[in-house]
Design an enzyme around this catalytic site. Structure first.
Site, PDB file in Angstrom:
ATOM      1  N   SER A 292       0.508  -1.189  -0.173  1.00 42.95           N
ATOM      2  CA  SER A 292       0.261  -0.056   0.383  1.00 42.95           C
ATOM      3  C   SER A 292       0.636   1.479   0.065  1.00 42.95           C
ATOM      4  CB  SER A 292      -1.026   0.169   0.831  1.00 42.95           C
ATOM      5  OG  SER A 292      -2.518   0.745   1.084  1.00 42.95           O
ATOM      6  N   ASP A 303       8.001   5.328 -11.574  1.00 43.54           N
ATOM      7  CA  ASP A 303       7.515   5.469 -12.515  1.00 43.54           C
ATOM      8  C   ASP A 303       7.937   7.788 -12.798  1.00 43.54           C
ATOM      9  OD1 ASP A 303       6.035   3.583 -13.219  1.00 43.54           O
ATOM     10  OD2 ASP A 303       3.965   5.144 -12.319  1.00 43.54           O
ATOM     11  N   LYS A 317      -1.470  -4.053  -2.562  1.00 44.70           N
ATOM     12  CA  LYS A 317      -2.840  -3.686  -2.151  1.00 44.70           C
ATOM     13  C   LYS A 317      -2.394  -1.685  -2.440  1.00 44.70           C
ATOM     14  CE  LYS A 317      -5.465  -2.586   1.737  1.00 44.70           C
ATOM     15  NZ  LYS A 317      -5.419  -1.430   1.549  1.00 44.70           N
TER      16      LYS A 317
END
Length: 442
Positions: A292, A303, A317
């Site tokens: 998470s 990214d 998650k």
């Protein structure tokens, strides 16, 4: 209102009644009223005819538990005790053994032990099953009952019977209960590399990372070659803190977005100008216990091409829980959104794939120990991209680069192979010519 990408997978629900508006009832069709009538008929029949006298609150609590359990593994009610405990956990100080656990087929399963806690020091590992407490079988009971037994006065002992994959017989571990005072951020200098270990995303974790960056510079008297950010076995926590941690390493760009039920229900979070890590190389370590909020940080740096992610595929998650207070002492923890990395990826089920897969060769059980992830939870949210679990579950493909055994590594003085590999990778990145280093970071 705090947002919780992940709290402990212990689902402790409580009795609570949610007031509904007239408009809400108006939107309910006749078939729903019939179902509610059926519920009341069963409720009254149980109260009147069950073999033992029943408790109305217990019956209603069970009904609410069942309603929320039909949604996903992370929604639930928090009664006075559990609401207070969650607040304490997010503040970074709570009582217990330091275990994140869930229930699987009637057995208590360890998701991850928290570093520097009694469970961690005793060698409890993710994937272990706890079958007995003080010699008493707990299989078939509720998770709440097992957790309640594991709690107790600090300084008292409890014996856990553990079943571990790869071992022929169960074994016993005696732990001494402690007040768990989490240090969400720890740092040290390893050679010329700054090592930042983030154990949880509780209150002030972002500030802790910023202090770590400054402390590393001060300890060295100059900037390090780079940083290793260790998110292994980090179960997550507060979304705001994940954003703050990511922001310490980013000059610009999106960190994460969350998308709710409605098409227009989208929130995006961006980095503020100022990279506190000075643009130096960053390696992020993740494993199957990185969940998470930890995945938000790893995904944001990956990214934005700001960090190299190493280790194993993360937990997966990708949902956000909103804590909705019902009154001063109780609350509803409800899954309200999915989150997405800057490139638009949902990590739900699939997790974060490392740029370089590095097995934990220094763990003698790493080949036989099962990996437990979000996709293994019943009623988990489905990834809208239709993740191929048959591919994701293959964690055992050999890599010729990683052929050493735990014994061989121990002989070389290497107790943590993943960390050792990450530190050496930072040194290699720092030795590259400047134009190549810039290209690697971007």
């Amino acid at each position: 209102m705090p947002r919780f990408p992940l709290r402990a997978l212990i689902s402790v629900s409580a009795l609570a009644l949610i007031p509904a508006t007239t408009a809400t009832f108006a939107a309910v069709d006749n078939s729903t009223y019939k179902e509610l009538d059926a519920f009341m008929a069963v409720f009254e029949r149980v109260r009147a005819d069950y073999v033992d006298k029943t408790d109305d609150k217990k019956l209603i609590k069970g009904a609410i538990d069942g309603m929320l359990a039909s949604l996903d593994p992370h929604s639930g009610y928090l009664d006075t005790r559990d609401f207070a405990q969650m607040r304490t956990q997010t503040d970074g100080n709570y009582g217990g053994l330091g275990l994140t656990v869930t229930m699987e087929d009637g057995a208590v399963k360890v998701v991850t032990p928290t570093e520097d806690t009694p469970a961690y020091k005793a060698g409890i590992k993710a994937g272990d099953f706890i079958t007995h407490l003080n010699g008493n079988l707990i299989f078939g009971g509720t998770l709440d009952e097992a957790v309640e037994q594991m709690r107790g006065k600090p300084g008292t002992q409890i014996k856990l019977t553990v079943v571990r994959s790869g071992r022929d017989k169960p074994f016993d571990v005696t732990l001494t209960r402690e007040v768990i005072e989490l240090k969400p951020v720890k740092w040290e200098v390893k050679g010329q590399v700054g090592y930042i270990n983030i154990n949880a995303f509780s209150k002030n974790t972002g500030m802790g990372v910023r202090a770590a960056l400054m402390g590393i510079d001060k300890a060295l008297g100059h900037q390090p070659l780079g940083y290793v950010v260790d998110l292994r076995s980090n179960p997550g926590g507060l979304l705001d803190e994940a954003i703050s941690v990511s922001d310490q390493f980013l000059e610009r760009g999106e960190i994460v977005s969350q998308r709710g039920r409605a098409k227009g229900d989208i929130e995006r979070y961006f980095a503020k100008p100022g990279d506190a890590a000075h643009g130096l190389p960053v390696v992020v370590l993740v494993d199957s216990g990185s969940a998470s909020a930890a995945e938000i940080v790893a995904g944001a740096l990956q990214d934005n091409h700001r960090g190299l992610v190493m280790g194993e595929r993360s937990f997966g998650k990708g949902s956000v829980q909103t804590l909705i207070p019902l009154d001063d002492t109780t609350a509803l923890r409800l899954t309200t959104a999915r989150y997405y990395t800057p490139s638009g990826r949902s990590v739900q089920e699939g997790g974060i794939e490392p740029d370089i897969k590095v097995p934990q060769l220094s763990d003698a059980d790493y080949k036989t120990r099962p990996r437990f992830r979000e996709a293994d939870l019943r009623r988990h949210l489905i990834n809208e991209a239709k993740v191929d679990n048959s591919v994701l579950e293959d964690d055992s493909k050999p890599d010729p680069r990683f052929a050493m055994t735990a014994e061989q590594l121990k002989a070389k003085g290497i107790s943590d192979f993943q960390l050792d590999y990450a530190l050496k990778s930072i040194a290699r990145l720092a030795s590259l010519p400047a134009p190549t280093k810039v290209a690697a970071r971007r």
